[in-house]
Design an enzyme around this catalytic site. Sequence first.
Site, mmCIF file in Angstrom:
data_model
loop_
_atom_site.group_PDB
_atom_site.id
_atom_site.type_symbol
_atom_site.label_atom_id
_atom_site.label_comp_id
_atom_site.label_asym_id
_atom_site.label_seq_id
_atom_site.Cartn_x
_atom_site.Cartn_y
_atom_site.Cartn_z
ATOM 1 N N ARG A 37 0.829 -1.212 0.000
ATOM 2 C CA ARG A 37 0.000 0.000 0.000
ATOM 3 C C ARG A 37 0.865 1.264 0.000
ATOM 4 O O ARG A 37 0.465 2.295 -0.538
ATOM 5 C CB ARG A 37 -0.928 0.000 1.203
ATOM 6 C CG ARG A 37 -2.034 -0.990 1.013
ATOM 7 C CD ARG A 37 -3.094 -0.851 2.065
ATOM 8 N NE ARG A 37 -4.236 -1.654 1.685
ATOM 9 C CZ ARG A 37 -5.125 -2.139 2.526
ATOM 10 N NH1 ARG A 37 -5.011 -1.904 3.819
ATOM 11 N NH2 ARG A 37 -6.136 -2.850 2.091
ATOM 12 N N LYS A 198 -21.263 -15.199 2.193
ATOM 13 C CA LYS A 198 -22.716 -15.057 2.234
ATOM 14 C C LYS A 198 -23.306 -14.389 1.006
ATOM 15 O O LYS A 198 -22.725 -13.447 0.472
ATOM 16 C CB LYS A 198 -23.085 -14.179 3.434
ATOM 17 C CG LYS A 198 -22.761 -14.773 4.759
ATOM 18 C CD LYS A 198 -23.200 -13.767 5.783
ATOM 19 C CE LYS A 198 -22.904 -14.201 7.185
ATOM 20 N NZ LYS A 198 -23.084 -13.047 8.082
ATOM 21 N N GLY A 351 -9.749 -7.412 -1.507
ATOM 22 C CA GLY A 351 -10.068 -8.330 -0.414
ATOM 23 C C GLY A 351 -9.401 -9.685 -0.541
ATOM 24 O O GLY A 351 -8.240 -9.795 -0.947
ATOM 25 N N GLY A 374 -13.884 -3.413 0.476
ATOM 26 C CA GLY A 374 -15.243 -2.872 0.576
ATOM 27 C C GLY A 374 -15.517 -1.824 -0.492
ATOM 28 O O GLY A 374 -16.592 -1.795 -1.098
HETATM 29 P P1 AMP Z 1 -16.390 -12.563 1.866
HETATM 30 O O1 AMP Z 1 -15.786 -11.635 2.888
HETATM 31 O O2 AMP Z 1 -17.869 -12.560 1.846
HETATM 32 O O3 AMP Z 1 -15.775 -12.408 0.502
HETATM 33 O O4 AMP Z 1 -16.044 -14.015 2.364
HETATM 34 C C1 AMP Z 1 -14.755 -14.481 2.485
HETATM 35 C C2 AMP Z 1 -14.767 -15.632 3.421
HETATM 36 O O5 AMP Z 1 -15.642 -16.638 2.936
HETATM 37 C C3 AMP Z 1 -13.418 -16.297 3.553
HETATM 38 O O6 AMP Z 1 -12.988 -16.131 4.866
HETATM 39 C C4 AMP Z 1 -13.683 -17.758 3.237
HETATM 40 O O7 AMP Z 1 -13.058 -18.643 4.131
HETATM 41 C C5 AMP Z 1 -15.172 -17.881 3.398
HETATM 42 N N1 AMP Z 1 -15.730 -18.963 2.616
HETATM 43 C C6 AMP Z 1 -15.688 -19.131 1.291
HETATM 44 N N2 AMP Z 1 -16.273 -20.285 0.942
HETATM 45 C C7 AMP Z 1 -16.700 -20.874 2.062
HETATM 46 C C8 AMP Z 1 -17.386 -22.081 2.347
HETATM 47 N N3 AMP Z 1 -17.743 -22.915 1.371
HETATM 48 N N4 AMP Z 1 -17.681 -22.357 3.621
HETATM 49 C C9 AMP Z 1 -17.300 -21.504 4.612
HETATM 50 N N5 AMP Z 1 -16.654 -20.352 4.407
HETATM 51 C C10 AMP Z 1 -16.348 -20.032 3.140
#
Ligand code: AMP
Length: 394
Positions: A37, A198, A351, A374
């Site tokens: 960064r 999610k 991210g 974000g």
């Molecule tokens: P996000 O911040 O929504 O992009 O989510 C990232 C997080 O999702 C990471 O820490 C991953 O470990 C988690 N993740 C991705 N796929 C899965 C899965 N199938 N089950 C549980 N966690 C997951």
Amino acid sequence: MSKKTVRDIDVQGKKVLVRCDFNVPMDENKNITDNRRIVAALDTIKYLLENNSKIILCSHLGRPKGEVNPKYSLLPVAKELSRLLGKEVKLAKDVVGEDATNLTNNMAEGDIVLLENVRFEAGEEKNDEELSKKFASFAEVYVNDAFGTAHRAHSSTTGVASYLPAVSGFLIEKELKFLGSSLENPERPFVAILGGAKVSDKIGVIDSLLEKVDTLIIGGGMAYTFFKSMGYQVGNSLCELDKLDLAKSLMEKAEAKGVKLMLPIDNKVGKEFSNDTESKFVNSTEIPADWEGLDIGPKTIEMYAEELRNAKTVVWNGPLGAFEMEQFANGTNSIAKILSEVDATTIVGGGDSAAAVEKAGLASKFTHISTGGGASLEFLEGKKLPGIEALLEK
Ligand code: AMP
């Protein structure tokens, strides 16, 4: 949207306040463990040096929550900047107090002062007017180059721009070019890959991308909410039961828009959420009870690879599995590898997916890796980012 950049304004010999994103990771001894960064800010700083500006830098680091906390001092950043520039960068003892005022009042052309962590000031995250005015009083021009915080309306990212001519630095210019212009008129086929935990976190971006893409590839934990909404069993996989209707409506929207929506056909499932758990590959329609889907399987990887090899523009946000665990990182790593080889514009939206690409040493093979997590997600959702909106139009 076209914003003025530091090239579009007279900075010759002027006092310029630059908001950077120096929120770098450090170990317990305050050694910077990843200086990217800081390196990313150098182009703008060097340009200002070439123009004999008096450069006042500012940034946040961590979350000191409005209180002075030596743990979050920018001292290591000042040292690293001095090293990289081969030039002294003076660190003010405060943000807008006596020391910052004295130092910024007594600058020669080419001097660089770094203010202390802007989040030591309680007004920063409240976008406090007095604090914004104080920042503005130090300089004649404001440059925002902190894309990672451009989605936050804080004093040093937004408020200050009301009181000074405000333009972007080269880093924000580049982000806007790749996340903005190049995705507005993408070369087709245009494919988006969305992963992560999610669906609820990604509704906005799925909805917005369904208006633009030819294919939407889904992976990660959010896939299981889609499966559940289709009537399949998902065992202990991540699943948002209150989002089943939403998943259905997103699939209907994809169909109505003629977007090919691809879901995993097989998965690596684990007995538990741990790296040394027992695991196996199962088809998506056959996830056993008491097991959880933690990564995409080899058939899915091959199916996605085929789609990606034909793409001309790809944007990727979110890991395709629980990639922090070696055992479940293969899906994410394979997609990174495939994207590093395709003949397409490849954009990673910050991210975790950016971290995976960097970790695999593939970053140089991508067209653009966003510095904002974000912020890039909000930008892809089509939201207006306050730190960008506040800048002068071209
Ligand atoms: P996000 O911040 O929504 O992009 O989510 C990232 C997080 O999702 C990471 O820490 C991953 O470990 C988690 N993740 C991705 N796929 C899965 C899965 N199938 N089950 C549980 N966690 C997951």
